[in-house]
Scaffold this motif. Structure first.
Motif, PDB file in Angstrom:
ATOM      1  N   ASN A  24       0.838  -1.195   0.000  1.00 18.93           N
ATOM      2  CA  ASN A  24       0.000   0.000   0.000  1.00 18.93           C
ATOM      3  C   ASN A  24       0.874   1.245   0.000  1.00 18.93           C
ATOM      4  N   PRO A  25       1.037   1.863  -1.173  1.00 17.04           N
ATOM      5  CA  PRO A  25       1.892   3.053  -1.269  1.00 17.04           C
ATOM      6  C   PRO A  25       1.445   4.186  -0.344  1.00 17.04           C
ATOM      7  N   GLN A  26       0.195   4.150   0.119  1.00 17.51           N
ATOM      8  CA  GLN A  26      -0.245   5.189   1.054  1.00 17.51           C
ATOM      9  C   GLN A  26       0.340   4.977   2.448  1.00 17.51           C
ATOM     10  N   LYS A  27       0.881   3.798   2.705  1.00 16.85           N
ATOM     11  CA  LYS A  27       1.467   3.493   4.022  1.00 16.85           C
ATOM     12  C   LYS A  27       0.468   3.703   5.156  1.00 16.85           C
ATOM     13  N   LEU A  28      -0.765   3.306   4.872  1.00 21.14           N
ATOM     14  CA  LEU A  28      -1.818   3.385   5.872  1.00 21.14           C
ATOM     15  C   LEU A  28      -2.445   2.003   5.995  1.00 21.14           C
ATOM     16  N   VAL A  29      -2.961   1.679   7.180  1.00 21.77           N
ATOM     17  CA  VAL A  29      -3.774   0.472   7.304  1.00 21.77           C
ATOM     18  C   VAL A  29      -5.236   0.886   7.219  1.00 21.77           C
ATOM     19  N   PRO A  30      -6.138  -0.025   6.830  1.00 20.93           N
ATOM     20  CA  PRO A  30      -5.895  -1.422   6.519  1.00 20.93           C
ATOM     21  C   PRO A  30      -5.558  -1.614   5.045  1.00 20.93           C
ATOM     22  N   ALA A  31      -5.145  -2.847   4.724  1.00 17.46           N
ATOM     23  CA  ALA A  31      -5.131  -3.332   3.349  1.00 17.46           C
ATOM     24  C   ALA A  31      -5.703  -4.745   3.428  1.00 17.46           C
ATOM     25  N   LEU A  32      -6.314  -5.193   2.361  1.00 19.16           N
ATOM     26  CA  LEU A  32      -6.872  -6.543   2.346  1.00 19.16           C
ATOM     27  C   LEU A  32      -6.301  -7.272   1.138  1.00 19.16           C
ATOM     28  N   ALA A  33      -5.529  -8.334   1.415  1.00 21.11           N
ATOM     29  CA  ALA A  33      -4.978  -9.155   0.330  1.00 21.11           C
ATOM     30  C   ALA A  33      -5.988 -10.246   0.011  1.00 21.11           C
ATOM     31  N   THR A  34      -6.358 -10.344  -1.267  1.00 20.30           N
ATOM     32  CA  THR A  34      -7.329 -11.348  -1.695  1.00 20.30           C
ATOM     33  C   THR A  34      -6.755 -12.078  -2.908  1.00 20.30           C
ATOM     34  N   GLU A  35      -7.460 -13.099  -3.358  1.00 18.80           N
ATOM     35  CA  GLU A  35      -7.012 -13.818  -4.561  1.00 18.80           C
ATOM     36  C   GLU A  35      -7.112 -12.925  -5.805  1.00 18.80           C
ATOM     37  N   GLU A  36      -7.848 -11.820  -5.684  1.00 14.70           N
ATOM     38  CA  GLU A  36      -7.990 -10.897  -6.819  1.00 14.70           C
ATOM     39  C   GLU A  36      -7.049  -9.692  -6.721  1.00 14.70           C
ATOM     40  N   VAL A  38      -4.593  -6.889  -3.936  1.00 14.23           N
ATOM     41  CA  VAL A  38      -4.570  -6.196  -2.642  1.00 14.23           C
ATOM     42  C   VAL A  38      -5.425  -4.933  -2.751  1.00 14.23           C
ATOM     43  N   PHE A  39      -6.348  -4.775  -1.828  1.00 11.98           N
ATOM     44  CA  PHE A  39      -7.213  -3.599  -1.855  1.00 11.98           C
ATOM     45  C   PHE A  39      -6.939  -2.695  -0.664  1.00 11.98           C
ATOM     46  N   THR A  40      -7.115  -1.385  -0.891  1.00 10.15           N
ATOM     47  CA  THR A  40      -6.893  -0.403   0.173  1.00 10.15           C
ATOM     48  C   THR A  40      -8.129   0.481   0.314  1.00 10.15           C
ATOM     49  N   GLN A  41      -8.124   1.338   1.311  1.00  9.83           N
ATOM     50  CA  GLN A  41      -9.236   2.243   1.641  1.00  9.83           C
ATOM     51  C   GLN A  41     -10.404   1.436   2.228  1.00  9.83           C
ATOM     52  N   SER A  42     -10.665   1.659   3.496  1.00  3.40           N
ATOM     53  CA  SER A  42     -11.666   0.838   4.203  1.00  3.40           C
ATOM     54  C   SER A  42     -13.031   0.823   3.505  1.00  3.40           C
ATOM     55  N   LEU A  43     -13.447   1.961   2.991  1.00  2.00           N
ATOM     56  CA  LEU A  43     -14.764   2.026   2.357  1.00  2.00           C
ATOM     57  C   LEU A  43     -14.782   1.207   1.064  1.00  2.00           C
ATOM     58  N   ALA A  44     -13.732   1.333   0.266  1.00  2.00           N
ATOM     59  CA  ALA A  44     -13.638   0.554  -0.978  1.00  2.00           C
ATOM     60  C   ALA A  44     -13.550  -0.937  -0.670  1.00  2.00           C
ATOM     61  N   ILE A  45     -12.836  -1.286   0.404  1.00  2.00           N
ATOM     62  CA  ILE A  45     -12.715  -2.697   0.797  1.00  2.00           C
ATOM     63  C   ILE A  45     -14.087  -3.256   1.182  1.00  2.00           C
ATOM     64  N   ILE A  46     -14.836  -2.503   1.972  1.00  2.00           N
ATOM     65  CA  ILE A  46     -16.151  -3.013   2.418  1.00  2.00           C
ATOM     66  C   ILE A  46     -17.129  -3.091   1.237  1.00  2.00           C
ATOM     67  N   GLU A  47     -17.058  -2.135   0.317  1.00  2.00           N
ATOM     68  CA  GLU A  47     -17.910  -2.227  -0.889  1.00  2.00           C
ATOM     69  C   GLU A  47     -17.535  -3.474  -1.705  1.00  2.00           C
ATOM     70  N   TYR A  48     -16.231  -3.781  -1.769  1.00  2.00           N
ATOM     71  CA  TYR A  48     -15.787  -4.989  -2.474  1.00  2.00           C
ATOM     72  C   TYR A  48     -16.347  -6.240  -1.780  1.00  2.00           C
ATOM     73  N   LEU A  49     -16.266  -6.283  -0.471  1.00  2.00           N
ATOM     74  CA  LEU A  49     -16.829  -7.433   0.259  1.00  2.00           C
ATOM     75  C   LEU A  49     -18.322  -7.544  -0.001  1.00  2.00           C
ATOM     76  N   GLU A  50     -19.013  -6.408  -0.009  1.00  2.00           N
ATOM     77  CA  GLU A  50     -20.462  -6.391  -0.249  1.00  2.00           C
ATOM     78  C   GLU A  50     -20.800  -6.942  -1.638  1.00  2.00           C
ATOM     79  N   GLU A  51     -19.967  -6.609  -2.626  1.00  2.00           N
ATOM     80  CA  GLU A  51     -20.248  -7.055  -3.994  1.00  2.00           C
ATOM     81  C   GLU A  51     -19.900  -8.526  -4.219  1.00  2.00           C
TER      82      GLU A  51
END
Lengths: 213, 213
Positions: free
Chosen positions: B49-61, B63-76
């Protein structure tokens, strides 16, 4: 639909771009953020948006706030042309780019924060400009790296404009207004220039709004 | 999936709640935000994560960053139970509530900003605490009004937890840690208490993480 907007507001600018890209007919109501201590703080506007921030979008389904939530609403109800890719993983990338600006740059640099620094922390122009440039450089440094990706195309993601570009262009405009040197961000600058060639972006620019000064 | 998390990070806390509500099996990697100048600034994490912030979520698809984008990804990708309502107008309300915190409170009050105030603006504890409380009160004042709505139920929107609650609980935790008086926000406090009765929220709390101190 009616957009409540201020010409220089980055968050309003994002929604103006999205409305133009989707060619959604709408009226605009101008909320002057400085006149009389800020019209957004007046009773009429605060009743629409208790956060007293622009933009807000009045629709037949109610009044919506927060630029990102507004654009997601437009995407869900007026899907053409799409501002998000179809695949979930790509959507996550586009949203993360938008949120890097929406959450980690712009909130630190907007008017109410600069006013707080001046009024409560006695920050002079030099201190405010250093603060401003610091958060631009933190965010744009990371964004420039994220854009070094085969998923980046003519625009932030692929070859058509997305949600990410709706956020990038106002952030670049804002950085230029505060005279931040963008020389270290060639990819951001290239994509900004690509976007500004499109009439939908150009028409949304602050200087082309009826309330521009 | 692997979540990169720090026990006290509000943005990590949001994603922990969403993972728990959706019962998604995952590992956790702990990134200490203070040790050795911050492990998030180390080469290994910055490559994720070039932003050097947590969280990040590593998935088979990817690595995702930004908590809101991560939760939208989980929702989809893992739609049950839904964290967003079905109707676009209701989704816009839930997202706006989450973004009020994600964009207009938390970015002003997180670690890197408080560090900047201290290191570059010579802010002492009293000045930092006043800054902190100011943005909580600006945001929670508006949120308390937004929650005075027939759409609010047992939770921020209706009677099941949504994305909005994933953001509310960490923000309340954070405000309490900085000893901000929440007496003026009875609805926020009530919903926070409702959420904390659910094991998915309680298990995500900072004090219940393996890296808690």
């Amino acid at each position: 639909m009616k957009l409540f907007s201020y010409f220089r507001s980055s968050a309003s600018y994002r929604v103006r771009i999205a409305l133009n890209l989707k060619k959604i007919p709408h009226e605009t109501d101008f909320v002057h953020l400085l006149k009389n201590g800020g019209q957004q703080r007046g009773e009429a506007y605060a009743a629409l948006n208790p956060q007293k921030l622009v933009p807000a979008l009045a629709t037949e389904e109610g009044v919506f706030t927060q630029s990102l939530a507004i654009i997601e609403y437009l995407e869900e109800t007026r899907p053409e042309p799409p501002l998000l890719p179809a695949a979930a993983a790509e959507r996550a990338r586009v949203r993360a780019i938008a949120q890097l600006m929406a959450c980690d740059i712009h909130p630190l640099n907007n008017l109410r924060v600069l006013q707080y620094l001046q009024n409560h922390l006695q920050a002079d122009e030099a201190v405010k400009n250093a603060w401003y440039a610091h958060w631009i450089n933190e965010g744009f440094g990371a964004l420039e790296q994220l854009l070094q990706s085969p998923q980046t195309g003519r625009f932030c993601h692929g070859n058509t404009p997305t949600l990410a570009d709706c956020f990038l262009v106002p952030q670049v405009y804002n950085a230029q207004r505060f005279k931040v040197d963008l020389g270290a961000y060639p990819e951001i600058s290239r994509i900004n220039a690509e976007c500004m060639r499109l009439p939908e972006f150009a028409a949304a620019a602050p200087e082309n709004q009826p309330d521009a000064e």
